[in-house]
Design a protein around this motif. Sequence first.
Motif, PDB file in Angstrom:
ATOM      1  N   GLU A 142      30.396 -16.811 -10.866  1.00  0.00           N
ATOM      2  CA  GLU A 142      29.466 -16.006 -11.202  1.00  0.00           C
ATOM      3  C   GLU A 142      28.050 -16.358 -10.187  1.00  0.00           C
ATOM      4  O   GLU A 142      27.732 -17.781 -10.341  1.00  0.00           O
ATOM      5  CB  GLU A 142      28.791 -16.230 -12.550  1.00  0.00           C
ATOM      6  N   TRP A 143      27.439 -15.589  -9.515  1.00  0.00           N
ATOM      7  CA  TRP A 143      26.112 -16.091  -8.650  1.00  0.00           C
ATOM      8  C   TRP A 143      25.160 -15.057  -8.584  1.00  0.00           C
ATOM      9  O   TRP A 143      25.279 -13.891  -7.944  1.00  0.00           O
ATOM     10  CB  TRP A 143      27.037 -16.072  -7.171  1.00  0.00           C
ATOM     11  N   PRO A 144      24.468 -15.128  -9.806  1.00  0.00           N
ATOM     12  CA  PRO A 144      23.395 -13.923 -10.054  1.00  0.00           C
ATOM     13  C   PRO A 144      22.223 -14.149  -8.790  1.00  0.00           C
ATOM     14  O   PRO A 144      21.254 -15.061  -9.230  1.00  0.00           O
ATOM     15  CB  PRO A 144      22.859 -14.268 -11.542  1.00  0.00           C
ATOM     16  N   VAL A 145      22.309 -13.277  -7.999  1.00  0.00           N
ATOM     17  CA  VAL A 145      20.802 -13.710  -7.019  1.00  0.00           C
ATOM     18  C   VAL A 145      20.301 -12.277  -6.876  1.00  0.00           C
ATOM     19  O   VAL A 145      19.165 -12.381  -6.135  1.00  0.00           O
ATOM     20  CB  VAL A 145      21.842 -13.723  -5.482  1.00  0.00           C
ATOM     21  N   LEU A 146      20.280 -11.267  -7.785  1.00  0.00           N
ATOM     22  CA  LEU A 146      19.599 -10.013  -7.764  1.00  0.00           C
ATOM     23  C   LEU A 146      18.420 -10.229  -8.832  1.00  0.00           C
ATOM     24  O   LEU A 146      18.012  -9.158  -9.420  1.00  0.00           O
ATOM     25  CB  LEU A 146      20.308  -8.967  -7.841  1.00  0.00           C
ATOM     26  N   GLY A 147      18.100 -11.359  -9.460  1.00  0.00           N
ATOM     27  CA  GLY A 147      16.927 -11.214 -10.129  1.00  0.00           C
ATOM     28  C   GLY A 147      17.121 -11.592 -11.705  1.00  0.00           C
ATOM     29  O   GLY A 147      18.261 -11.982 -11.902  1.00  0.00           O
ATOM     30  N   PRO A 148      16.249 -11.763 -12.735  1.00  0.00           N
ATOM     31  CA  PRO A 148      16.366 -12.332 -13.812  1.00  0.00           C
ATOM     32  C   PRO A 148      17.294 -11.510 -14.737  1.00  0.00           C
ATOM     33  O   PRO A 148      17.868 -12.287 -15.624  1.00  0.00           O
ATOM     34  CB  PRO A 148      14.767 -12.066 -14.187  1.00  0.00           C
ATOM     35  N   GLN A 149      17.325 -10.356 -14.363  1.00  0.00           N
ATOM     36  CA  GLN A 149      18.371  -9.527 -15.436  1.00  0.00           C
ATOM     37  C   GLN A 149      19.788  -9.936 -14.968  1.00  0.00           C
ATOM     38  O   GLN A 149      20.694  -9.991 -15.866  1.00  0.00           O
ATOM     39  CB  GLN A 149      18.180  -8.340 -15.321  1.00  0.00           C
ATOM     40  N   SER A 150      20.016 -10.283 -13.664  1.00  0.00           N
ATOM     41  CA  SER A 150      21.388 -10.704 -13.319  1.00  0.00           C
ATOM     42  C   SER A 150      21.609 -11.755 -13.733  1.00  0.00           C
ATOM     43  O   SER A 150      22.867 -12.147 -14.146  1.00  0.00           O
ATOM     44  CB  SER A 150      21.525 -10.557 -11.744  1.00  0.00           C
ATOM     45  N   MET A 151      20.733 -12.947 -13.982  1.00  0.00           N
ATOM     46  CA  MET A 151      20.816 -14.214 -14.425  1.00  0.00           C
ATOM     47  C   MET A 151      21.265 -14.169 -15.847  1.00  0.00           C
ATOM     48  O   MET A 151      22.361 -14.851 -16.341  1.00  0.00           O
ATOM     49  CB  MET A 151      19.511 -14.895 -14.251  1.00  0.00           C
ATOM     50  N   GLU A 152      20.496 -13.215 -16.656  1.00  0.00           N
ATOM     51  CA  GLU A 152      20.815 -13.216 -18.097  1.00  0.00           C
ATOM     52  C   GLU A 152      22.289 -12.538 -18.337  1.00  0.00           C
ATOM     53  O   GLU A 152      23.128 -13.147 -19.086  1.00  0.00           O
ATOM     54  CB  GLU A 152      19.821 -11.805 -18.584  1.00  0.00           C
ATOM     55  N   ALA A 153      22.474 -11.622 -17.449  1.00  0.00           N
ATOM     56  CA  ALA A 153      24.150 -11.180 -17.534  1.00  0.00           C
ATOM     57  C   ALA A 153      24.944 -12.259 -17.273  1.00  0.00           C
ATOM     58  O   ALA A 153      26.122 -12.346 -17.894  1.00  0.00           O
ATOM     59  CB  ALA A 153      24.199  -9.767 -16.822  1.00  0.00           C
ATOM     60  N   ALA A 154      24.873 -12.921 -16.225  1.00  0.00           N
ATOM     61  CA  ALA A 154      25.642 -14.165 -15.842  1.00  0.00           C
ATOM     62  C   ALA A 154      25.707 -15.008 -17.180  1.00  0.00           C
ATOM     63  O   ALA A 154      26.936 -15.705 -17.418  1.00  0.00           O
ATOM     64  CB  ALA A 154      25.229 -14.563 -14.659  1.00  0.00           C
ATOM     65  N   LEU A 155      24.823 -15.293 -17.581  1.00  0.00           N
ATOM     66  CA  LEU A 155      24.969 -16.371 -18.718  1.00  0.00           C
ATOM     67  C   LEU A 155      25.557 -15.849 -19.960  1.00  0.00           C
ATOM     68  O   LEU A 155      26.107 -16.496 -20.482  1.00  0.00           O
ATOM     69  CB  LEU A 155      23.282 -16.551 -19.107  1.00  0.00           C
ATOM     70  N   VAL A 156      25.509 -14.666 -20.339  1.00  0.00           N
ATOM     71  CA  VAL A 156      26.022 -13.967 -21.297  1.00  0.00           C
ATOM     72  C   VAL A 156      27.762 -14.087 -20.924  1.00  0.00           C
ATOM     73  O   VAL A 156      28.815 -14.402 -21.684  1.00  0.00           O
ATOM     74  CB  VAL A 156      25.956 -12.494 -21.457  1.00  0.00           C
ATOM     75  N   ALA A 157      28.095 -13.844 -19.582  1.00  0.00           N
ATOM     76  CA  ALA A 157      29.377 -14.015 -18.950  1.00  0.00           C
ATOM     77  C   ALA A 157      30.076 -15.526 -19.103  1.00  0.00           C
ATOM     78  O   ALA A 157      31.200 -15.637 -19.851  1.00  0.00           O
ATOM     79  CB  ALA A 157      29.628 -13.373 -17.758  1.00  0.00           C
ATOM     80  N   ILE A 158      29.299 -16.419 -19.016  1.00  0.00           N
ATOM     81  CA  ILE A 158      29.570 -17.659 -18.935  1.00  0.00           C
ATOM     82  C   ILE A 158      29.667 -18.069 -20.742  1.00  0.00           C
ATOM     83  O   ILE A 158      30.907 -18.864 -20.983  1.00  0.00           O
ATOM     84  CB  ILE A 158      28.625 -18.634 -18.605  1.00  0.00           C
ATOM     85  N   ALA A 159      28.856 -17.577 -21.395  1.00  0.00           N
ATOM     86  CA  ALA A 159      29.038 -17.816 -22.769  1.00  0.00           C
ATOM     87  C   ALA A 159      30.194 -16.937 -23.221  1.00  0.00           C
ATOM     88  O   ALA A 159      30.935 -17.429 -24.119  1.00  0.00           O
ATOM     89  CB  ALA A 159      27.711 -17.189 -23.547  1.00  0.00           C
ATOM     90  N   VAL A 160      30.789 -15.799 -22.632  1.00  0.00           N
ATOM     91  CA  VAL A 160      32.008 -15.345 -23.367  1.00  0.00           C
ATOM     92  C   VAL A 160      32.996 -15.969 -22.967  1.00  0.00           C
ATOM     93  O   VAL A 160      34.241 -16.148 -23.512  1.00  0.00           O
ATOM     94  CB  VAL A 160      32.051 -13.957 -22.327  1.00  0.00           C
ATOM     95  N   THR A 161      32.931 -16.789 -21.776  1.00  0.00           N
ATOM     96  CA  THR A 161      34.287 -17.656 -21.295  1.00  0.00           C
ATOM     97  C   THR A 161      34.476 -18.749 -22.328  1.00  0.00           C
ATOM     98  O   THR A 161      35.335 -19.531 -22.392  1.00  0.00           O
ATOM     99  CB  THR A 161      33.860 -18.389 -19.830  1.00  0.00           C
ATOM    100  N   ARG A 162      33.207 -19.231 -22.852  1.00  0.00           N
ATOM    101  CA  ARG A 162      33.397 -20.248 -24.096  1.00  0.00           C
ATOM    102  C   ARG A 162      33.887 -19.884 -25.413  1.00  0.00           C
ATOM    103  O   ARG A 162      34.603 -20.585 -25.962  1.00  0.00           O
ATOM    104  CB  ARG A 162      31.976 -21.039 -24.076  1.00  0.00           C
ATOM    105  N   GLU A 163      33.328 -18.668 -25.728  1.00  0.00           N
ATOM    106  CA  GLU A 163      33.503 -18.205 -27.111  1.00  0.00           C
ATOM    107  C   GLU A 163      34.731 -17.369 -27.213  1.00  0.00           C
ATOM    108  O   GLU A 163      35.499 -17.236 -28.152  1.00  0.00           O
ATOM    109  CB  GLU A 163      32.324 -17.098 -27.383  1.00  0.00           C
ATOM    110  N   ALA A 164      35.283 -16.548 -26.101  1.00  0.00           N
ATOM    111  CA  ALA A 164      36.321 -15.732 -26.260  1.00  0.00           C
ATOM    112  C   ALA A 164      36.942 -15.621 -24.846  1.00  0.00           C
ATOM    113  O   ALA A 164      36.891 -14.621 -24.054  1.00  0.00           O
ATOM    114  CB  ALA A 164      35.849 -14.403 -26.796  1.00  0.00           C
ATOM    115  N   PRO A 165      37.502 -16.580 -24.269  1.00  0.00           N
ATOM    116  CA  PRO A 165      37.838 -16.751 -22.887  1.00  0.00           C
ATOM    117  C   PRO A 165      39.053 -15.745 -22.739  1.00  0.00           C
ATOM    118  O   PRO A 165      39.302 -15.156 -21.634  1.00  0.00           O
ATOM    119  CB  PRO A 165      38.298 -18.230 -22.751  1.00  0.00           C
ATOM    120  N   ASP A 166      39.801 -15.311 -23.643  1.00  0.00           N
ATOM    121  CA  ASP A 166      40.942 -14.326 -23.778  1.00  0.00           C
ATOM    122  C   ASP A 166      40.693 -12.906 -23.383  1.00  0.00           C
ATOM    123  O   ASP A 166      41.252 -12.113 -22.949  1.00  0.00           O
ATOM    124  CB  ASP A 166      41.689 -14.484 -24.740  1.00  0.00           C
TER     125      ASP A 166
END
Length: 263
Positions: A142-166
């Motif tokens: 995950e490398w969000p380089v296109l602004g704040p909304q990209s960072m938000e989406a990436a943080l949700v993605a990382i959260a998904v890897t923790r809460e529901a990796p499957d």
Amino acid sequence: MQPAKHLIALLLLVIATTGLVSTGASAAAFDDAQKEEIEKIVTDYLLENPDVIRQVFGKLRQEDAKREQEAQAERAERSKAALVENKDEVFAADEKLVFGNPEGDVTIVEFLDYNCGYCKQAFGSMLSLVENDKNLRFVIKEWPVLGPQSMEAALVAIAVTREAPDKYWDFHKAMMTLRGTASKESALRVAEKLGISREKLEASYEDKSLLKPIEDNYRLAEALQLSGTPGFVIGDEVIPGFVPASTLQSKLEAVRSCGSTSC
């Protein structure tokens, strides 16, 4: 025009186009009458000989192209050295978050942003490779380089890897085919549709440690000389930007054949 004037005109043109003499220095060397005469000589010469302009600027373009090639070669060498130095970290991933075959003989690493159009264009190729190459290991950075909304989406993605990796792979596929802007809200909606608890993701989202893997990816991308998404790593090569599936496939085959993308 006399030969001497030809020579003066050419000399002045070279000075003007290459910056061998600064404007201030050249201006101070002549009085007003001399400058007017020089300007007339140059103007007349160039009007009579327009090929000279084309030749000079053609030469400058060649020199610019040569400098750019040299710069690209230098960046490629630095990225190759950085890949050797950071190889373990570049190819590392929690095995629950490795797609394709976790034990595959070749790995593709992709640095991406969910708002990157070229990443979405490349997604079809990646999906095809993962589905058809049973020995391919695929790692997402995950490398969000296109602004704040990209960072938000990436943080949700990382959260998904923790809460529901499957469910991360399904989440990733849905995000890569998402219409509109990827953001915290759109990413949470995607996750909810996959049956992932929004409440848990919201709570995880506030955990500052989510930033750590993204910060690590930024550091790696910078070391690898990546300047934008997507960026790929295969074997001993860093590939900046979008490339077609056929190119990726040929590089995979080369790595399997000789251990390098350039056998």
